[in-house]
Design a protein around this motif. Structure first.
Motif, PDB file in Angstrom:
ATOM      1  N   ARG A  31       0.806  -1.314   0.008  1.00 39.29           N
ATOM      2  CA  ARG A  31      -0.059  -0.220  -0.039  1.00 39.29           C
ATOM      3  C   ARG A  31       0.958   1.268  -0.033  1.00 39.29           C
ATOM      4  NH1 ARG A  31      -4.811   0.356   1.278  1.00 39.29           N
ATOM      5  NH2 ARG A  31      -4.543   2.119   2.559  1.00 39.29           N
ATOM      6  N   PRO A  37      -2.763   0.882  -3.268  1.00 41.84           N
ATOM      7  CA  PRO A  37      -3.528   0.704  -2.213  1.00 41.84           C
ATOM      8  C   PRO A  37      -4.945   0.120  -2.210  1.00 41.84           C
ATOM      9  CG  PRO A  37      -3.706   2.874  -3.430  1.00 41.84           C
ATOM     10  CD  PRO A  37      -2.737   1.869  -4.120  1.00 41.84           C
ATOM     11  N   GLY A  38      -5.089  -0.777  -3.395  1.00 44.62           N
ATOM     12  CA  GLY A  38      -6.421  -1.582  -3.397  1.00 44.62           C
ATOM     13  C   GLY A  38      -6.354  -2.605  -2.630  1.00 44.62           C
ATOM     14  N   VAL A  78      -5.152  -6.854  -6.268  1.00 47.40           N
ATOM     15  CA  VAL A  78      -6.591  -6.428  -7.130  1.00 47.40           C
ATOM     16  C   VAL A  78      -6.149  -5.501  -8.195  1.00 47.40           C
ATOM     17  CG1 VAL A  78      -7.079  -4.470  -5.649  1.00 47.40           C
ATOM     18  CG2 VAL A  78      -8.779  -5.416  -6.725  1.00 47.40           C
ATOM     19  N   CYS A 102     -20.194  -0.930   0.112  1.00 52.86           N
ATOM     20  CA  CYS A 102     -19.015   0.001   0.270  1.00 52.86           C
ATOM     21  C   CYS A 102     -17.827  -0.351  -0.495  1.00 52.86           C
ATOM     22  CB  CYS A 102     -18.698   0.265   1.899  1.00 52.86           C
ATOM     23  SG  CYS A 102     -17.509  -1.002   2.443  1.00 52.86           S
ATOM     24  N   PHE A 104     -15.210  -1.903   0.474  1.00 54.77           N
ATOM     25  CA  PHE A 104     -13.992  -2.224   1.345  1.00 54.77           C
ATOM     26  C   PHE A 104     -13.318  -3.475   1.354  1.00 54.77           C
ATOM     27  CE2 PHE A 104     -10.896  -1.513   4.919  1.00 54.77           C
ATOM     28  CZ  PHE A 104     -10.317  -0.500   4.590  1.00 54.77           C
TER      29      PHE A 104
ATOM     30  N   LEU B  32     -14.471   0.732  -7.507  1.00 59.70           N
ATOM     31  CA  LEU B  32     -14.307  -0.227  -6.209  1.00 59.70           C
ATOM     32  C   LEU B  32     -13.869  -1.423  -6.387  1.00 59.70           C
ATOM     33  CD1 LEU B  32     -17.579   1.106  -4.594  1.00 59.70           C
ATOM     34  CD2 LEU B  32     -15.552   1.258  -3.730  1.00 59.70           C
ATOM     35  N   GLY B  35     -10.006  -1.575  -7.031  1.00 63.61           N
ATOM     36  CA  GLY B  35      -9.331  -0.945  -5.805  1.00 63.61           C
ATOM     37  C   GLY B  35      -8.839   0.398  -6.173  1.00 63.61           C
ATOM     38  N   THR B  37     -10.719   3.294  -5.648  1.00 62.22           N
ATOM     39  CA  THR B  37     -11.661   4.255  -4.928  1.00 62.22           C
ATOM     40  C   THR B  37     -10.505   4.733  -3.709  1.00 62.22           C
ATOM     41  OG1 THR B  37     -13.533   3.015  -5.237  1.00 62.22           O
ATOM     42  CG2 THR B  37     -13.604   4.766  -3.490  1.00 62.22           C
ATOM     43  N   PHE B  39     -10.064   5.481  -0.485  1.00 62.71           N
ATOM     44  CA  PHE B  39     -10.493   5.633   0.963  1.00 62.71           C
ATOM     45  C   PHE B  39      -9.336   6.543   1.801  1.00 62.71           C
ATOM     46  CE2 PHE B  39     -12.093   1.448  -0.750  1.00 62.71           C
ATOM     47  CZ  PHE B  39     -13.371   1.828  -0.282  1.00 62.71           C
ATOM     48  N   ASP B  41      -7.211   5.862   3.801  1.00 64.89           N
ATOM     49  CA  ASP B  41      -5.768   5.481   4.010  1.00 64.89           C
ATOM     50  C   ASP B  41      -4.888   5.477   2.769  1.00 64.89           C
ATOM     51  OD1 ASP B  41      -3.581   4.911   5.513  1.00 64.89           O
ATOM     52  OD2 ASP B  41      -3.790   2.562   5.513  1.00 64.89           O
ATOM     53  N   ASN B  42      -5.609   5.885   1.645  1.00 65.33           N
ATOM     54  CA  ASN B  42      -4.962   5.813   0.453  1.00 65.33           C
ATOM     55  C   ASN B  42      -4.492   7.161   0.076  1.00 65.33           C
ATOM     56  OD1 ASN B  42      -6.115   3.271   0.366  1.00 65.33           O
ATOM     57  ND2 ASN B  42      -7.272   3.493  -1.753  1.00 65.33           N
ATOM     58  N   LEU B 201     -16.223  -2.571   7.872  1.00 66.88           N
ATOM     59  CA  LEU B 201     -14.983  -3.029   7.446  1.00 66.88           C
ATOM     60  C   LEU B 201     -13.657  -2.082   7.375  1.00 66.88           C
ATOM     61  CD1 LEU B 201     -13.605  -5.743   6.478  1.00 66.88           C
ATOM     62  CD2 LEU B 201     -16.010  -5.849   7.463  1.00 66.88           C
ATOM     63  N   GLU B 202     -14.123  -0.875   7.302  1.00 62.36           N
ATOM     64  CA  GLU B 202     -12.953   0.260   7.282  1.00 62.36           C
ATOM     65  C   GLU B 202     -13.236   0.749   8.702  1.00 62.36           C
ATOM     66  OE1 GLU B 202     -13.618   3.978   5.723  1.00 62.36           O
ATOM     67  OE2 GLU B 202     -11.683   4.194   4.655  1.00 62.36           O
ATOM     68  N   CYS B 203     -12.261   0.839   9.718  1.00 64.21           N
ATOM     69  CA  CYS B 203     -12.226   1.626  10.810  1.00 64.21           C
ATOM     70  C   CYS B 203     -12.219   3.161  10.366  1.00 64.21           C
ATOM     71  CB  CYS B 203     -10.913   1.314  11.724  1.00 64.21           C
ATOM     72  SG  CYS B 203     -11.343  -0.509  12.308  1.00 64.21           S
ATOM     73  N   HIS B 251     -15.740   6.092   1.936  1.00 61.57           N
ATOM     74  CA  HIS B 251     -15.600   5.325   3.096  1.00 61.57           C
ATOM     75  C   HIS B 251     -16.140   3.908   3.063  1.00 61.57           C
ATOM     76  CE1 HIS B 251     -18.373   8.644   4.249  1.00 61.57           C
ATOM     77  NE2 HIS B 251     -19.012   7.523   4.996  1.00 61.57           N
ATOM     78  N   GLY B 252     -15.418   3.133   3.772  1.00 60.52           N
ATOM     79  CA  GLY B 252     -15.670   1.528   3.712  1.00 60.52           C
ATOM     80  C   GLY B 252     -16.710   1.325   4.929  1.00 60.52           C
ATOM     81  N   GLY B 253     -17.931   1.826   4.270  1.00 59.72           N
ATOM     82  CA  GLY B 253     -19.089   1.377   5.419  1.00 59.72           C
ATOM     83  C   GLY B 253     -19.025   2.504   6.740  1.00 59.72           C
ATOM     84  N   GLU B 506     -20.586   5.902   0.498  1.00 61.15           N
ATOM     85  CA  GLU B 506     -20.473   4.985   1.753  1.00 61.15           C
ATOM     86  C   GLU B 506     -21.038   3.596   1.717  1.00 61.15           C
ATOM     87  OE1 GLU B 506     -21.511   7.075   5.683  1.00 61.15           O
ATOM     88  OE2 GLU B 506     -23.197   5.805   5.605  1.00 61.15           O
TER      89      GLU B 506
END
Lengths: 160, 802
Positions: A31, A37-38, A78, A102, A104, B32, B35, B37, B39, B41-42, B201-203, B251-253, B506
């Protein structure tokens, strides 16, 4: 602090020569060092499966592996699934079946399913559950993911 | 100026809509699944530092000293903050009710395991975490308040409060005492719902920069509502609201759990101390489980029904004790107030009472979770209805049918004051009874019992209040009525459409809905529409997702903006066609004179005229082919002294029927069959609706069977990883058979109802009612959620313990 090590690893077909701290996780290496970062990190303790990548063709959890372990090996993430902006059969099936919300957790699912279909292009429901049972999705309730897997199987059959 | 917002798809200016109401692919998904998108932390910014947080290992203790000197000397460590910095630069975080909050870092006292005490910014996360090991905090332990039921009488955990009771009030709606006095039968039972929570799943994650010269704070992150995050953060940081810029990343949910400002405040302080460098904090899962926004609903219920012999329910009493944890930060007491929006479910129960006590303990402060309060309430109510059926010798389906609000009674005002817009509950019941072949399932159950197998059927129905409104929370201090959601819609010189909104991705597919609506409104392809998120300062007034509202609200916003744009286009078109504006219409992507075949101009051409041919415009015309509209639900009323208001705009309904088998040897529950009939009005994208429902089933199964934050007697968290806190996998979540009914809302854009929280309202009740149906011949009742194998086994085999 332990001395950084030199590693050579092939990721999505590209060879990377890197100097990494021994404690650097594979997920962080992909990442943050390789700008891929995927691969997402969901729990950092190997349960949720969001960070799954292929290591010499095997699905592994990159959050509980170290980058140094991959020296001399091949990784697929990915980012390596689509070619020239064309989604592959599994990605396309996820889009068609609304197999994500989402998104993720999705990269981890895609990599796990890639390994499954590479090993057996026509898995039984029991095998599908066995593979997907280690991946957590908090959004979909899995029904559309199951549909996406079956769709992908049909797509790959039709293409072969 | 009012806008014409169609209540039906057929009223769109399009003779053959192709997208809205259809199962179209989502515009979000290609990015999405690749990989790509972005988020949080990217995201990496130049000069960015990384934050790690030292947290309290104690549930309740005085901090006697903090020594950061060794950590400060470590190479790569740039800034360290403690409670002293928080005292100097910030105010306590907002709480509901007011006055029950803390600063972002503990000062002299810690009140829960996981409470942030010290934060470090370093050149890498690895170095920041190394630095935490070098920080020495001395604690003087205090007795923790761990027992919810004893909290009210325990020594207060805040010196400024006389007790740990955060809120206590009884609400009475109608002649409740009389209903219970006059009842043929009164039934009472108790229920316990243990803590669980969102766990996307994403904090959480955030990157904050504090420009000390300009006085501006910019924060990017995994934020559900960026405007809300901005107001909460600006308040705590003492920054003017227009100098607090919030950028919500995809965001991841969230499921409610991405609303707290603590991460933004901590990283802002670190940035300030680091000379304005951006500081990133990415919450890890163990931080989330112990100290994040992931715990909700720690409840004890005592519920009574007043009944007539024929099964008519004449009154409902609910006594609730909810354990808020160590503060009322964020939305605090709101989730206990929300059940007012659908207190009596789908039933015409004329009077009701809600005796509400919220206490503080030394556990993690609660956060919102999908449904925001009603799911436990619904289980308690539905389980009581099942109990009534047993006591009166009625079938669970028939006692429900007898008590439904009839379909010709809408709009219907319930005892707790909210108005339901529309519904046909009997139709949903009929549909599920037929779809599941309910009679055959009862036969199957009988046959199984004869073989010694314990099958149970849960048949429940619930209301999902949709399109939340702040006035629903007046009883805990909310002063607002209305929740604005804005959109700006423009057509560029090439005829392409841009929609600007105030929220990010979201997971619910709202960008797809916007694209569907606008593509049909202007008769273009969905790919001709681009949705562009704006930050909190550049977007029109907005809230974003939450309270099952955004699908409805954003549809209203873009349709309102499109209508204003239509008016502008018609003014220009009138000039071009040399006709009065009243003679023109927008239809099928053309500005035209109805009935005159050649008198039509494509919308794109009219828009281009506005930007490139000022010589052809009406005098004084604003040449911007763009319009903004801020939608808010009409007809909302301020609450009376008993909290009664027209609050949530829509009332979706669902009927679930589930067949379970309880293994009495192990206490395991297996879900054998699961049927759903769901009515959320017009379905804007049926595939998305189905996904929302199924996702809610998964979280509901988690609630009923698996998920629980366990604290020991010292308020130590025992479930701090996903190995202990169990999220449902594909093995536990049933593949459901679903049917949609459509009773459109008479009040909303295109007739859609809020439905994003959906099945979590219903599934826990359905599964629990099924378990109790299976257990009934064995003479035991499951009163606690989750009905884990240990709990059921204890109930069946060791009643001295249970």
């Amino acid at each position: 602090m332990p001395t950084p090590r030199q590693i050579s690893v092939t990721v999505n077909g590209t060879v990377y020569e890197s100097t990494v701290e021994p404690r650097l996780t594979l997920a962080d290496f992909l990442r943050h060092e390789l700008a891929l970062p995927g691969t997402h990190v969901g729990c950092e303790h190997g349960v949720c499966g969001a960070c799954t990548v292929l290591w010499n063709g095997r699905a592994v959890r990159s959050c509980i592996m170290l980058a140094v372990q991959t020296d001399g090996t091949e990784i697929t993430t990915v980012e390596g699934l689509s070619k020239d902006g064309e989604l592959n059969a599994i990605q396309q099936a996820f889009v068609e079946e609304h197999g994500l919300q989402c998104g993720f957790c999705t990269p981890g699912f895609l990599m796990t399913i890639t390994e499954m279909l590479d090993r057996n292009p026509d898995p039984s429901d029991e095998e599908i559950y066995d593979y997907l049972g280690g991946q957590i999705c908090r959004c979909t309730g899995y029904q559309s993911i199951l549909a996406a897997v079956r769709n992908a199987i049909e797509k790959k059959k039709a293409a072969s | 100026m009012t806008s014409r917002i169609p209540n039906k798809i057929a009223d769109l200016p399009n003779s053959s809509p192709r997208f809205i109401g259809q199962e179209v692919e989502r515009v979000e998904d290609r990015q999405l699944v690749s990989g790509k998108t972005e988020f949080i932390d990217n995201v990496s910014l130049p000069g960015m530092l990384h934050c790690a947080i030292l947290r309290s290992p104690n549930a309740h203790a005085k901090i006697t000293s903090i020594d950061t000197s060794a950590a400060e000397k470590m190479p790569g460590v740039i800034a360290i903050i403690t409670g002293e910095d928080a005292k100097r630069w910030t105010q306590p975080m907002q709480t509901v009710p007011e006055g029950w909050g803390t600063l972002c870092l503990a000062t002299d006292r810690v009140r829960f395991v996981g409470e942030p005490v010290v934060a470090v910014a370093a050149t890498s996360r690895y170095i920041a975490e190394d630095a935490l090991d070098e920080i020495i905090v001395d604690y003087d332990p205090l007795p923790p308040v761990a027992d919810t039921q004893k909290a009210a009488d325990a020594p207060p955990i805040y010196d400024e409060h006389e007790s740990n009771v955060v809120f206590q009030r009884k609400f009475t709606w109608g002649e409740v005492d009389a209903a219970f006095t006059d009842a043929d039968k009164v039934l009472t039972d108790k229920f316990r719902w243990h803590r669980l929570g969102a766990n996307p799943l994403e904090c959480n994650g955030v990157i904050t920069e504090w420009d000390i010269i300009d006085g501006t704070v910019t924060t990017r992150g995994s934020f559900q509502s960026q405007v809300n995050m901005g107001l909460l953060s600006a308040g705590a940081l003492g920054v003017p609201s227009n100098r607090m810029r919030v950028i919500s990343q995809p965001h991841g949910g969230s499921f409610g759990g991405k609303g707290g400002p603590r991460g933004t405040i901590i990283t802002a302080l670190l940035s300030r101390k680091a000379g304005g460098r951006p500081v990133k904090w990415i919450e890890d899962r163990m931080e989330y489980l112990a100290g994040g926004a992931g715990q909700s609903w720690d409840r004890f219920y005592d519920v009574s029904l007043a009944l007539k012999t024929d099964g008519t329910i004449t009154g409902l009493r609910v006594v609730l004790l909810d354990d808020l944890g160590a503060s009322a930060e964020g939305f605090g007491a709101v989730s206990a107030a929300k059940p007012l929006a659908a207190f009596t479910g789908p039933y015409a129960i004329p009077v009701a009472e809600y005796d509400l006590t919220l206490v503080a303990t030394n556990k993690l402060p609660q956060s919102p979770y999908r449904g925001m309060g009603p799911p436990p309430h619904n289980w308690a109510l539905e389980q009581m209805v099942d109990l009534a059926a047993v006591e009166l010798g009625l079938d669970p389906a028939e006692i429900r049918r007898k008590n439904y609000i009839p379909k010709n009674a809408f709009p219907y005002t319930i005892a707790s004051g909210n108005e339901y817009d529309s519904g046909d509950y009997e139709a949903a019941l009929d549909a599920i009874v037929e779809m599941a072949d309910y009679k055959a399932l009862r036969r199957e159950q009988e046959e199984a019992r004869e073989q010694g197998r314990h099958l149970g059927i849960g048949l429940v129905n619930t209301i999902e209040p949709g399109v939340f409104d702040w006035n629903a929370y007046a009883i805990v201090g909310s002063q607002q009525t209305g929740v604005p959601e804005g959109a700006t819609v423009g057509i560029d010189i090439m005829g392409k459409i841009v929609a600007k909104v105030g929220f990010s991705l979201e997971g619910q597919g709202q960008y797809t809905v916007i694209s569907q609506v606008l593509a049909d409104y202007f008769k273009v392809e969905m790919s001709d529409v681009r949705v562009v998120p704006q930050d909190s300062l550049s977007a029109p007034p907005h809230f974003g997702p939450g309270g099952s509202r955004l699908g409805v609200a954003i549809t209203g916003a873009v349709l309102g903006a499109a209508d204003r744009l239509r008016e502008k286009l018609i003014r220009v078109g009138a000039n071009l066609l040399q006709s009065p504006p009243e003679a023109l219409e927008l239809s099928d992507g053309m500005i035209r004179i109805p009935g005159v075949a050649e008198a039509q101009i494509p919308v794109a051409q009219v828009a281009a005229t506005m930007l490139a041919r000022s010589d052809l415009l009406p005098e004084g015309m604003d040449p911007n082919p763009e319009a903004t509209y801020v939608w808010t639900a009409a007809g909302r009323t301020p609450a009376d002294d008993q909290g009664r208001a027209k609050s949530y705009l829509t009332a979706a309904n669902a009927c679930h029927l589930v067949l379970v088998e309880v293994d009495t040897a192990t206490g395991m529950v297996e879900i054998l069959k699961y049927f759903i009939v769901d009515d959320c009005g017009t379905r804007l994208n049926p595939a998305t609706c189905e996904g929302m429902t199924q996702g809610g089933v998964a979280q509901g199964v988690g609630a009923a069977l698996l998920e629980e934050y366990v604290y020991d007697d010292d308020a130590q968290l025992l479930t701090s990883t996903f190995i202990d806190y169990l999220i449902p996998t594909i093995y536990e979540v049933p593949m459901t058979t679903k049917k949609a009914l459509v009773t459109p809302s008479p009040y909303t854009p295109l007739g859609a109802k809020g439905m994003g929280e959906g099945a979590i309202h219903t599934t826990p009740a359905a599964v629990m009612c099924a378990i109790n149906d299976a257990l009934r011949p064995l003479g035991v009742k499951a009163h606690e959620v989750p009905a884990s194998p240990r709990r059921l086994w204890t109930l069946l085999h060791d009643q001295s313990v249970g």
